[in-house]
Design a protein around this motif. Structure first.
Motif, PDB file in Angstrom:
ATOM      1  N   SER A   1      -9.611   2.837 -68.147  1.00  0.00           N
ATOM      2  CA  SER A   1     -10.946   3.259 -68.034  1.00  0.00           C
ATOM      3  C   SER A   1     -11.774   3.046 -66.828  1.00  0.00           C
ATOM      4  N   GLY A   2     -12.560   4.063 -66.450  1.00  0.00           N
ATOM      5  CA  GLY A   2     -13.099   3.783 -65.094  1.00  0.00           C
ATOM      6  C   GLY A   2     -12.314   4.140 -64.029  1.00  0.00           C
ATOM      7  N   MET A   3     -11.187   4.369 -64.149  1.00  0.00           N
ATOM      8  CA  MET A   3     -10.098   4.968 -63.085  1.00  0.00           C
ATOM      9  C   MET A   3      -9.676   6.275 -63.496  1.00  0.00           C
ATOM     10  N   VAL A   4      -9.090   7.142 -62.430  1.00  0.00           N
ATOM     11  CA  VAL A   4      -8.697   8.390 -62.687  1.00  0.00           C
ATOM     12  C   VAL A   4      -7.466   8.648 -61.924  1.00  0.00           C
ATOM     13  N   ARG A   5      -6.380   9.034 -62.601  1.00  0.00           N
ATOM     14  CA  ARG A   5      -4.826   8.994 -62.238  1.00  0.00           C
ATOM     15  C   ARG A   5      -4.735  10.240 -61.672  1.00  0.00           C
ATOM     16  N   LEU A   6      -4.228  10.252 -60.230  1.00  0.00           N
ATOM     17  CA  LEU A   6      -3.797  11.218 -59.534  1.00  0.00           C
ATOM     18  C   LEU A   6      -2.420  11.702 -59.432  1.00  0.00           C
ATOM     19  N   PHE A   7      -2.003  12.908 -59.385  1.00  0.00           N
ATOM     20  CA  PHE A   7      -0.786  13.298 -59.170  1.00  0.00           C
ATOM     21  C   PHE A   7      -0.446  13.668 -57.657  1.00  0.00           C
ATOM     22  N   PHE A   8       0.297  13.264 -57.117  1.00  0.00           N
ATOM     23  CA  PHE A   8       1.065  13.610 -55.741  1.00  0.00           C
ATOM     24  C   PHE A   8       2.272  14.054 -55.742  1.00  0.00           C
ATOM     25  N   ASN A   9       2.326  15.247 -54.874  1.00  0.00           N
ATOM     26  CA  ASN A   9       3.673  15.674 -55.271  1.00  0.00           C
ATOM     27  C   ASN A   9       4.834  15.420 -54.311  1.00  0.00           C
ATOM     28  N   VAL A  10       4.707  14.258 -53.697  1.00  0.00           N
ATOM     29  CA  VAL A  10       5.724  13.335 -52.963  1.00  0.00           C
ATOM     30  C   VAL A  10       5.878  12.175 -53.481  1.00  0.00           C
ATOM     31  N   GLY A  11       7.233  11.648 -53.334  1.00  0.00           N
ATOM     32  CA  GLY A  11       7.781  10.543 -53.776  1.00  0.00           C
ATOM     33  C   GLY A  11       8.858   9.988 -53.292  1.00  0.00           C
ATOM     34  N   LYS A  12       9.973   9.130 -53.865  1.00  0.00           N
ATOM     35  CA  LYS A  12      10.819   8.631 -53.194  1.00  0.00           C
ATOM     36  C   LYS A  12      11.566   9.239 -52.072  1.00  0.00           C
ATOM     37  N   SER A  13      11.855  10.704 -52.507  1.00  0.00           N
ATOM     38  CA  SER A  13      12.655  11.498 -51.784  1.00  0.00           C
ATOM     39  C   SER A  13      12.033  11.732 -50.207  1.00  0.00           C
ATOM     40  N   GLN A  14      10.712  11.643 -50.461  1.00  0.00           N
ATOM     41  CA  GLN A  14       9.964  11.681 -48.775  1.00  0.00           C
ATOM     42  C   GLN A  14       9.897  10.269 -48.259  1.00  0.00           C
ATOM     43  N   ASN A  15      10.554   9.053 -48.916  1.00  0.00           N
ATOM     44  CA  ASN A  15      10.243   7.939 -48.370  1.00  0.00           C
ATOM     45  C   ASN A  15       8.840   7.388 -48.460  1.00  0.00           C
ATOM     46  N   ILE A  16       8.140   7.882 -49.657  1.00  0.00           N
ATOM     47  CA  ILE A  16       6.877   7.442 -49.784  1.00  0.00           C
ATOM     48  C   ILE A  16       6.990   5.813 -50.421  1.00  0.00           C
ATOM     49  N   ARG A  17       6.260   5.013 -49.937  1.00  0.00           N
ATOM     50  CA  ARG A  17       6.232   3.749 -50.288  1.00  0.00           C
ATOM     51  C   ARG A  17       4.706   3.340 -50.727  1.00  0.00           C
ATOM     52  N   PRO A  18       4.491   2.366 -51.502  1.00  0.00           N
ATOM     53  CA  PRO A  18       2.981   2.111 -52.216  1.00  0.00           C
ATOM     54  C   PRO A  18       2.220   1.790 -50.795  1.00  0.00           C
ATOM     55  N   GLU A  19       2.609   1.095 -49.754  1.00  0.00           N
ATOM     56  CA  GLU A  19       2.041   0.637 -48.765  1.00  0.00           C
ATOM     57  C   GLU A  19       1.307   1.971 -47.896  1.00  0.00           C
ATOM     58  N   ASP A  20       2.335   3.034 -47.913  1.00  0.00           N
ATOM     59  CA  ASP A  20       1.926   4.297 -47.253  1.00  0.00           C
ATOM     60  C   ASP A  20       0.835   4.987 -47.880  1.00  0.00           C
ATOM     61  N   MET A  21       0.868   5.059 -49.318  1.00  0.00           N
ATOM     62  CA  MET A  21      -0.243   5.593 -49.928  1.00  0.00           C
ATOM     63  C   MET A  21      -1.568   4.822 -49.748  1.00  0.00           C
ATOM     64  N   VAL A  22      -1.474   3.416 -50.108  1.00  0.00           N
ATOM     65  CA  VAL A  22      -2.651   2.643 -50.008  1.00  0.00           C
ATOM     66  C   VAL A  22      -3.187   3.000 -48.226  1.00  0.00           C
ATOM     67  N   ARG A  23      -2.621   2.703 -47.300  1.00  0.00           N
ATOM     68  CA  ARG A  23      -2.767   2.965 -46.231  1.00  0.00           C
ATOM     69  C   ARG A  23      -3.858   4.253 -45.721  1.00  0.00           C
ATOM     70  N   THR A  24      -3.034   5.320 -46.032  1.00  0.00           N
ATOM     71  CA  THR A  24      -3.575   6.644 -46.011  1.00  0.00           C
ATOM     72  C   THR A  24      -4.647   6.924 -46.646  1.00  0.00           C
ATOM     73  N   ILE A  25      -4.462   6.643 -48.046  1.00  0.00           N
ATOM     74  CA  ILE A  25      -5.788   7.076 -48.868  1.00  0.00           C
ATOM     75  C   ILE A  25      -6.947   6.467 -48.187  1.00  0.00           C
ATOM     76  N   ALA A  26      -6.919   4.913 -48.096  1.00  0.00           N
ATOM     77  CA  ALA A  26      -8.074   3.974 -47.616  1.00  0.00           C
ATOM     78  C   ALA A  26      -8.494   4.828 -46.589  1.00  0.00           C
ATOM     79  N   SER A  27      -7.639   4.983 -45.442  1.00  0.00           N
ATOM     80  CA  SER A  27      -8.063   5.478 -44.152  1.00  0.00           C
ATOM     81  C   SER A  27      -8.853   7.001 -44.262  1.00  0.00           C
ATOM     82  N   GLU A  28      -8.270   7.644 -44.978  1.00  0.00           N
ATOM     83  CA  GLU A  28      -8.616   9.153 -44.985  1.00  0.00           C
ATOM     84  C   GLU A  28      -9.888   9.038 -45.833  1.00  0.00           C
ATOM     85  N   ALA A  29     -10.158   8.655 -46.885  1.00  0.00           N
ATOM     86  CA  ALA A  29     -11.239   8.426 -47.913  1.00  0.00           C
ATOM     87  C   ALA A  29     -12.200   7.573 -47.517  1.00  0.00           C
TER      88      ALA A  29
END
Ligand code: ADP
Ligand code: MG
Length: 522
Positions: free
Chosen positions: A443-471
């Motif tokens: 509660s208080g959070m929203v779950r978002l679906f991204f169409n990229v994953g392991k096959s694109q070598n996405i790691r948690p830190e990539d997500m955090v870094r990009t989202i944090a800086s972009e938003a």
């Protein structure tokens, strides 16, 4: 090492890829004996992994640089010949061992051509093998390992003479012989006395089993995933454990269910202790509804409130069935054990029933109409709850306006429809955070679906870094991140979800174009 059996690198890779975590009892007892060169008789119930018990050591011994037939497996039926040949091919995949099933009913010319190209292992039914021997289209003089699989059935089917005729053609001096069977009737022992050299007998006996008093049902379907979803949609849910046979199976099911909006996570031997602890903690705190696990990983899990145990893959033996379902119905609570089988696994189910002396009742899968019915009940319940809680005065003025032109019954029905379907995508994103439909986040959070994953070598830190800086938000505000093969779920606080979608949608991550949307909740 496979359990405590040392295997070559290539076989270890294969076993790993097949998702076997540790050898089954028949495997851990017979494989070392066969590797040492003994003739072996193995007796264990159906579904206990006898194929790999002879397949693994047989393939270890194959010289893949030679094109001769070095392994011969006799099976009673064409289906088994195909099944065994496929399993052997998986075991021999990295060693590039070629296997060929040979059975009646398939054009013999084609088999002759395949034999001519050179194969290492032939898996065949006795009749057709004899046919080839008589036509001189198969050369068995280099066979070093011979297996009689499902020997009891071969005898039941009257293949004794054929088998003996075949055995006469395989050098007795050079040959190592194995015999596997679910039961050990007398004629088998005769056969083994005549054709085996001092065989070591390994018999895996059954422990005495007591089954908890809970409802036990099964569903028979070829479409297990679809069936499972229907069951999940109609059962009044609680906490569920779903069992899969392999690690791969666990990963695949986690991805499939998450992709369909269920809150599921997996537990298996490839996860670090920290990862397991995290999953277990979520499950214990009921933040996770569905835990998917292998038998091995589920050992030692001790949770009392499990309402459903679901065997997505039928257990390998009655013992493991009893262990699995023993996780529900604890301390006198109500529980239910659900088993999914494919048509060909019916025998295995009956065997479990017999061995455990219980009845597992057949049930028809819920139909789409049942699911709808269940949803209606649910909507009705929620509606009544909402009316009774009475915090909807804000909406009164909308209704009083609309009611001037429309029938109140229609308005109420339309409002329900709207609440079910959600507001159309085309509409401008809403500012009001209370309007986010359930995305399966805390509660208080929203779950978002991204169409990229392991096959694109996405790691948690990539997500955090990009989202944090972009938003332009602190990385620490980003919540749970689940990365799967082809997609990723990220939880972000409700009040910035819209911004995250706006900046990330059609943006790029590691060079891949990203689509972002609200995840589907349950
Ligand atoms: P049996 O011949 O004893 O009836 P099978 O060899 O057909 O049993 O094996 C039944 C299933 O168990 C197969 O799907 C097989 O891939 C799987 N299996 C075999 N060994 C293992 C293992 N060590 N771990 C997990 N699954 C296994
Ligand atoms: Mg078998």
């Amino acid at each position: 090492m496979f359990g405590n059996i040392p295997l070559s690198k290539k076989l270890m890779s294969a076993v790993k890829e097949m998702g076997f975590e540790e050898p089954s009892p028949i495997q851990s007892q017979t494989i070392p004996l066969v590797l040492e060169g003994h003739d072996v008789i193995g007796q264990a119930q159906t579904g206990t992994g006898k194929t790999a018990a002879f397949g693994i050591p047989m393939i270890e011994k194959i010289n893949e640089t030679s094109r001769n037939i070095q392994g011969l497996v006799l099976t009673p039926t064409r289906e088994l010949a195909i099944q065994v040949s496929e399993e052997l091919a998986r075991i021999g995949k990295f060693k590039r061992v070629r296997t060929l099933p040979i059975y009646g009913g398939q054009a013999i010319d084609r088999q002759i051509r395949s034999l001519h190209m050179g194969v290492h292992i032939v898996v065949g039914t006795p009749g057709r093998l004899l046919d080839h021997i008589r036509r001189n289209t198969i050369k068995l003089t280099n066979v070093k390992t011979l297996v009689m699989d499902e020997a009891d059935e071969m005898l039941d089917m009257g293949f004794v003479d054929d088998i003996e005729a075949i055995l006469e053609h395989v050098s007795k001096i050079e040959r190592q012989t194995m015999l596997f069977s679910a039961t050990m009737p007398k004629p088998i022992l005769h056969l083994s006395e005549r054709y085996m050299d001092n065989p070591v007998i390994v018999a895996i006996s059954k422990e005495k089993l007591t089954v908890p008093l809970i409802d036990q049902v099964y569903y028979e379907t070829r479409e297990k995933l679809e069936g499972l979803c229907r069951v999940l949609d109609t059962e009044t849910t609680g906490q569920l454990i779903i069992f899969c046979r392999t690690k791969r199976g666990v990963d695949d099911l986690v991805a499939s269910l998450s992709g369909r909006g269920y809150m599921a996570d997996g537990l298996h031997g490839d996860l670090s202790q920290a990862q397991r602890d995290r999953v277990m903690k979520k499950f214990r705190e009921s933040k996770l509804e569905i835990l998917i696990a292998t038998d091995v990983a589920a050992r030692g899990i001790d949770i009392d409130d499990i309402t459903h145990v679901i065997n997505y893959d039928i257990p390998q033996d009655p013992e493991s069935y009893v262990h699995r379902i023993g996780r529900t119905g604890r301390a006198g609570r109500k529980g239910i054990a659900i088993t999914f089988i494919q048509p060909r696994e019916y025998r295995q189910l009956k065997l479990i029933e017999r061995a455990t002396k219980t009845r597992i009742v057949r049930r028809a899968l819920p139909s789409p109409a049942d699911i709808l019915e269940r949803q209606r009940e649910f909507i009705k319940e929620r509606l009544v709850q909402t009316i009774e809680q009475g915090e909807f005065a804000d909406y009164h003025h909308i209704v009083s306006e609309v009611v001037q032109n429309y029938d109140p019954l229609d308005i109420a029905a339309a409002a329900l429809k709207l609440s079910q379907e959600g507001y159309k995508e085309k509409e401008k994103p809403r500012e009001d955070k209370a309007n986010y439909r359930n995305t399966g986040a805390e509660s208080g959070m929203v779950r978002l679906f991204f169409n990229v994953g392991k096959s694109q070598n996405i790691r948690p830190e990539d997500m955090v870094r990009t989202i944090a800086s972009e938003a332009d938000i602190p990385g620490s505000s980003i919540g749970v991140i689940n990365i799967y093969e082809k997609f990723t779920f990220v939880e972000v606080p409700e009040d910035i979800a819209e911004r995250v979608i706006a900046v990330m949608h059609r943006n790029t991550l590691k060079g891949y174009k990203v689509n972002v949307e609200l995840a589907r909740g349950r």
